[in-house]
Design an enzyme around this catalytic site. Structure first.
Site, PDB file in Angstrom:
ATOM      1  CG  ASN A   9     -25.727 -73.098 -16.817  1.00  0.00           C
ATOM      2  OD1 ASN A   9     -24.923 -72.590 -15.956  1.00  0.00           O
ATOM      3  ND2 ASN A   9     -25.526 -73.950 -18.285  1.00  0.00           N
ATOM      4  CD1 TRP A  10     -26.928 -67.888 -12.410  1.00  0.00           C
ATOM      5  CD2 TRP A  10     -25.222 -67.910 -10.865  1.00  0.00           C
ATOM      6  NE1 TRP A  10     -27.119 -67.589 -11.170  1.00  0.00           N
ATOM      7  CE2 TRP A  10     -26.618 -67.398 -10.099  1.00  0.00           C
ATOM      8  CE3 TRP A  10     -24.254 -67.912  -9.537  1.00  0.00           C
ATOM      9  CZ2 TRP A  10     -26.782 -67.209  -9.306  1.00  0.00           C
ATOM     10  CZ3 TRP A  10     -24.450 -66.960  -8.375  1.00  0.00           C
ATOM     11  CH2 TRP A  10     -25.595 -66.860  -8.088  1.00  0.00           C
ATOM     12  CE  LYS A  11     -25.335 -70.455 -20.429  1.00  0.00           C
ATOM     13  NZ  LYS A  11     -25.327 -70.814 -21.761  1.00  0.00           N
ATOM     14  CG  HIS A  96     -23.684 -76.805 -21.304  1.00  0.00           C
ATOM     15  ND1 HIS A  96     -23.674 -75.600 -22.226  1.00  0.00           N
ATOM     16  CD2 HIS A  96     -25.183 -76.391 -20.586  1.00  0.00           C
ATOM     17  CE1 HIS A  96     -24.345 -74.732 -22.551  1.00  0.00           C
ATOM     18  NE2 HIS A  96     -25.764 -74.796 -21.636  1.00  0.00           N
ATOM     19  CD  GLU A  98     -22.514 -72.548 -23.034  1.00  0.00           C
ATOM     20  OE1 GLU A  98     -22.151 -72.543 -21.936  1.00  0.00           O
ATOM     21  OE2 GLU A  98     -23.189 -72.265 -23.609  1.00  0.00           O
ATOM     22  CD  GLU A 168     -29.409 -76.365 -21.897  1.00  0.00           C
ATOM     23  OE1 GLU A 168     -30.203 -75.082 -21.220  1.00  0.00           O
ATOM     24  OE2 GLU A 168     -28.172 -76.393 -22.502  1.00  0.00           O
ATOM     25  N   GLY A 174     -28.152 -68.902 -25.942  1.00  0.00           N
ATOM     26  CA  GLY A 174     -27.845 -67.848 -26.047  1.00  0.00           C
ATOM     27  C   GLY A 174     -28.185 -67.265 -27.457  1.00  0.00           C
ATOM     28  CB  SER A 214     -33.563 -68.065 -25.398  1.00  0.00           C
ATOM     29  OG  SER A 214     -32.021 -67.684 -26.552  1.00  0.00           O
ATOM     30  N   GLY A 235     -30.091 -69.924 -18.572  1.00  0.00           N
ATOM     31  CA  GLY A 235     -28.995 -69.167 -18.970  1.00  0.00           C
ATOM     32  C   GLY A 235     -28.810 -67.721 -18.620  1.00  0.00           C
ATOM     33  N   GLY A 236     -29.060 -66.953 -19.454  1.00  0.00           N
ATOM     34  CA  GLY A 236     -28.649 -65.839 -19.827  1.00  0.00           C
ATOM     35  C   GLY A 236     -29.428 -65.163 -18.342  1.00  0.00           C
TER      36      GLY A 236
HETATM   37  P1  13P Z   1     -29.536 -68.978 -22.387  1.00  0.00           P
HETATM   38  O1  13P Z   1     -30.724 -69.106 -21.803  1.00  0.00           O
HETATM   39  O2  13P Z   1     -28.916 -68.057 -22.181  1.00  0.00           O
HETATM   40  O3  13P Z   1     -29.890 -69.511 -23.669  1.00  0.00           O
HETATM   41  O4  13P Z   1     -28.674 -70.091 -22.650  1.00  0.00           O
HETATM   42  C1  13P Z   1     -29.572 -71.810 -21.580  1.00  0.00           C
HETATM   43  C2  13P Z   1     -28.183 -72.505 -21.022  1.00  0.00           C
HETATM   44  O5  13P Z   1     -27.323 -73.148 -22.048  1.00  0.00           O
HETATM   45  C3  13P Z   1     -28.604 -72.821 -19.650  1.00  0.00           C
HETATM   46  O6  13P Z   1     -27.626 -74.372 -19.490  1.00  0.00           O
END
Ligand code: 13P
Length: 254
Positions: A9-11, A96, A98, A168, A174, A214, A235-236
């Site tokens: 997930n590159w956001k 998600h 977010e 999640e 994050g 994470s 994510g990251g």
């Molecule tokens: P991180 O891996 O950066 O914690 O993000 C998780 C995420 O929100 C994947 O959708």
């Protein structure tokens, strides 16, 4: 046996040029991977570029990070399932945390989107998870149950089986603070238990449940070795092809 699914997930990151470089690098390592399902979730603006860079590598799938529930019309700034299908997208992330916290998405909105995705034969990855406050109050199961029942309402058994769930925990996204494998397994087991109540046992057994929050090369193997953890939503660590490849390989090795 559920095939593991690991998604990047590159956001709101990655230009077209960065996306193309990422895919080129990924293909060197995972060009022929078939035992793990690998999914890239670029921003809308890079989807076509990722498709182009993947070329014939149809083993790697592409998804979107959000969509609107209507098919078309006057919804300035929105993207529909039909428009995503037009780009040959397979998956779409819905609900998600977010989106839920920053953009006010409720379970009802997520449910509309989940149904619209299935109608268009897009496979939703539906995210659920508690905040730290909810966990501290002992409400994890209650929150997961409400989110699952609300977001997945009205799906047929077939649609449910084709839905991917991502657990999640909000406090792990994050933050560098992942859920322990035991905490994650406990939540995944509860999610599958809830799915069993919503559909028959066989359907619930087939649903894949990813862990997200994470995930890194260092913790991926242990998390994905838990019996009800069927992959990762990263994510990251998915912005760097080397660490993403390591996470995918961790799913394969466990
Ligand atoms: P991180 O891996 O950066 O914690 O993000 C998780 C995420 O929100 C994947 O959708």
């Amino acid at each position: 046996m559920r095939k593991k699914i690991v998604a990047a997930n590159w956001k709101m990151n990655m230009t077209q040029a960065e996306s193309a470089r990422f895919v080129e690098s990924l293909l060197l390592d995972l060009g022929d991977i078939i035992d793990i399902e690998v999914v890239i979730l670029p921003p809308f603006t890079a989807i076509a570029k990722v498709m182009e860079a993947l070329g014939k590598a149809q083993n790697i799938k592409v998804g979107a990070q959000n969509m609107h529930w209507e098919r078309s019309g006057a919804f300035t700034g929105e993207i529909s399932a039909a428009l995503l299908r037009d780009l040959f997208v397979h998956y779409v992330v819905l609900g998600h945390s977010e989106r839920r916290t920053l953009f006010g998405e409720t379970d009802e909105i997520v449910n509309r989107k989940v149904r619209a995705a299935h109608e268009a034969t897009l496979r939703p990855i539906v995210c659920v998870g508690e905040t730290l406050e909810q966990r501290d109050k002992g409400n994890v199961d209650k929150i997961l149950s409400i989110q699952l029942r609300g977001s997945l309402k009205g799906l047929s058994e077939k649609e449910l089986q084709e839905t991917v769930i991502a657990y999640e925990p909000v406090w792990a996204i994050g933050t560098g603070r992942n859920a322990t494998p035991e905490q994650a397994q406990e939540a995944h087991m509860f999610i599958r238990h809830t799915l069993r109540e919503m559909a028959d046992d066989a359907a619930a057994e087939r649903v894949r449940i990813q862990y997200g929050g994470s995930v890194k090369p260092e913790n991926a193997r242990e998390l994905m070795s838990q019996p009800d953890i069927d992959g990762a939503l990263v994510g990251g660590a998915s912005l760097d092809p080397r660490s993403f490849v390591q996470i995918v390989k961790a799913a394969r090795d466990e």
